[in-house]
Scaffold this active site. Structure first.
Site, mmCIF file in Angstrom:
data_model
loop_
_atom_site.group_PDB
_atom_site.id
_atom_site.type_symbol
_atom_site.label_atom_id
_atom_site.label_comp_id
_atom_site.label_asym_id
_atom_site.label_seq_id
_atom_site.Cartn_x
_atom_site.Cartn_y
_atom_site.Cartn_z
ATOM 1 N N CYS A 84 1.658 -6.127 -6.920
ATOM 2 C CA CYS A 84 2.287 -4.902 -6.421
ATOM 3 C C CYS A 84 1.905 -3.661 -7.224
ATOM 4 O O CYS A 84 2.168 -2.546 -6.784
ATOM 5 C CB CYS A 84 3.810 -5.061 -6.408
ATOM 6 S SG CYS A 84 4.365 -6.477 -5.437
ATOM 7 N N HIS A 377 6.508 -1.039 1.535
ATOM 8 C CA HIS A 377 5.754 -1.482 0.361
ATOM 9 C C HIS A 377 4.508 -2.273 0.760
ATOM 10 O O HIS A 377 4.524 -3.501 0.781
ATOM 11 C CB HIS A 377 6.659 -2.328 -0.532
ATOM 12 C CG HIS A 377 5.965 -3.004 -1.667
ATOM 13 N ND1 HIS A 377 4.967 -2.390 -2.407
ATOM 14 C CD2 HIS A 377 6.121 -4.252 -2.204
ATOM 15 C CE1 HIS A 377 4.534 -3.230 -3.347
ATOM 16 N NE2 HIS A 377 5.211 -4.365 -3.230
ATOM 17 N N CYS A 407 7.343 -3.241 -10.733
ATOM 18 C CA CYS A 407 7.345 -4.681 -10.998
ATOM 19 C C CYS A 407 6.261 -5.327 -10.146
ATOM 20 O O CYS A 407 5.862 -4.779 -9.114
ATOM 21 C CB CYS A 407 8.713 -5.292 -10.665
ATOM 22 S SG CYS A 407 9.135 -5.197 -8.912
#
Length: 421
Positions: A84, A377, A407
């Site tokens: 990510c 996302h 994160c």
């Protein structure tokens, strides 16, 4: 130096970009950024893109971006995967290349289209296909194909989870919520705030200014100019009515307080200060520092920022109170609240060898235009979105320092401090 940034609309997977390849999306956004900044493609030294689930047909999406007609075909390019935090790492890597004097102008970003993920065969079916390709006669091939059973044809999609533990990120977030005492109500509050602020940022144009319109449909008449996951009409009551996803009896993580699976692309134009001013650009911000940390994935998977943020602040030579704006990636509200809890905890400070807590989050200057729960996302692209949004808002508010916290899968965390120039 961050000169400019741009992204596509972020869309829930299976909607706007369901028929779009990641390569096409990344190229479209980059082309629009080049156009908006009036950038001479011959000035670009390198292209760096993040992608978490690449197509087996396009292993290096960055190279395909670098082959845009607006760019010389001799520009080197590479793709990377830090889960990510991939686009954040792309920006950090571009910064390093520029600081070292290896480049002056770099396009850094990321892309993810989970609507276009590779679907694999089962291992058994793949073995049969390989063996059949090597068979020396038709009879041997027919015998091999005759051995296939219905269960062998079951498709295998890429897993969104931890290979080392077998646990999904959602399951990890659920466990973090329980271990850290994060309530369902607190998580839903974060989700509601995310939607409300993202809606406000869309209505007043701050978010849409960062978006390259997408022209879809057969005749390109379907124009999308904003993210389609933002829910302006949601409420605490609506969020409270959603059932837990990962622990249906005792859980608190729902589809409402977690980021959705999302398609999208984002890119940032990076330059050395000297080249920017020579070419007539006014940089938005500089990268003051960044840090990457990792924890045991079997512990609290999404707590990497609890280590990365204080490292980045130390490297920047500043304290938490000097931050004017903060952007925390909202993978899950439980993860956001867990890391916030750690930053403000004396017990946690002692655990990581610090004399005092990192700092208390002030929501008046944190995620001021919402976050990933509302906006979405796309794994490989979020970092570039955060850099773009934070840089623009720092200019609007004349803030000296801003922080990004992300994160990432594998127990990793990336933090970056931006400085107004």
């Amino acid at each position: 130096m961050v000169v400019a940034g741009l992204r596509s609309p972020f869309a829930r997977s299976g909607t706007i970009f369901k028929d779009t390849r990641a390569t096409d999306l990344a190229r479209a956004v980059t082309r629009e950024l080049i156009y908006r900044t009036n950038l001479d493609g011959a000035q670009v030294d390198e292209v760096i893109f993040g992608q978490v689930v690449p197509s087996p047909l396009v292993g290096n999406v960055a190279r395909e971006v670098s082959l845009l007609p607006q760019l010389p075909r001799t520009i080197p390019a590479y793709s990377l995967n830090r889960a990510c935090a991939s686009a954040g790492q792309a920006v950090a890597s571009a910064h390093d290349q520029i600081v070292q004097g290896h480049a002056d102008v770099i396009l850094a970003g990321g892309v993810e289209t989970l609507s276009d993920i590779p679907i694999l065969h089962s291992k058994r079916f793949s073995d049969v296909l390989v063996a059949a390709s090597r068979a020396k006669s038709l009879g041997q091939r027919l015998k091999l194909f005759g051995s296939i059973r219905l269960r062998d044809l079951k498709p295998v999609a890429p897993a969104i989870g931890e290979p080392s533990t077998g646990e999904s990120m959602g399951q990890s977030a659920e466990r973090m919520a329980k271990e850290n005492g994060i309530s369902r109500e607190a998580q839903d509050q974060i989700a509601l705030l995310s939607h409300q602020r993202a809606h406000a940022g869309t209505v007043d144009g701050r978010l849409t200014a960062e978006i390259a319109p997408w022209f879809g449909g057969r005749d390109l008449s379907e124009v999308t100019t904003s993210d389609n996951g933002i829910r302006s009409d949601t409420s605490l009551e609506a969020l409270a009515a959603l059932r837990p996803v990962f622990d249906r009896r005792y859980g608190t993580v729902t589809a409402g307080n977690a980021s959705p699976l999302t398609d999208g692309a984002a890119v940032v134009l990076m330059m050395s200060a000297e080249r920017a001013y020579t070419l007539g650009y006014r940089p938005l911000v500089a990268i003051r520092s960044y840090a990457v940390a990792a924890v045991d994935p079997g512990w609290q998977l999404l707590s990497g920022p609890a280590w990365a943020v204080p490292m980045a602040l130390d490297r920047a030579g500043i304290g938490w109170k000097e931050l004017g704006l903060v952007e925390i990636h909202e993978a899950f509200a439980a993860q956001v609240l867990s890391n916030i809890q750690a930053w403000g905890s004396k017990a946690w400070a002692d655990r990581i060898g610090r004399g005092a807590p990192v700092g208390e989050v002030d929501w008046d200057r944190t995620n001021v235009m919402g976050g990933s729960i509302a906006i979405g996302h796309p794994f490989g692209a979020t970092g570039a979105r955060l850099v773009t949004t934070l840089a623009n808002e720092m200019v609007r508010r004349d803030v000296q320092f801003g922080l990004i916290s992300i994160c990432a899968q594998g127990g990793m965390g990336l933090a970056m401090v931006l400085e107004r120039v």
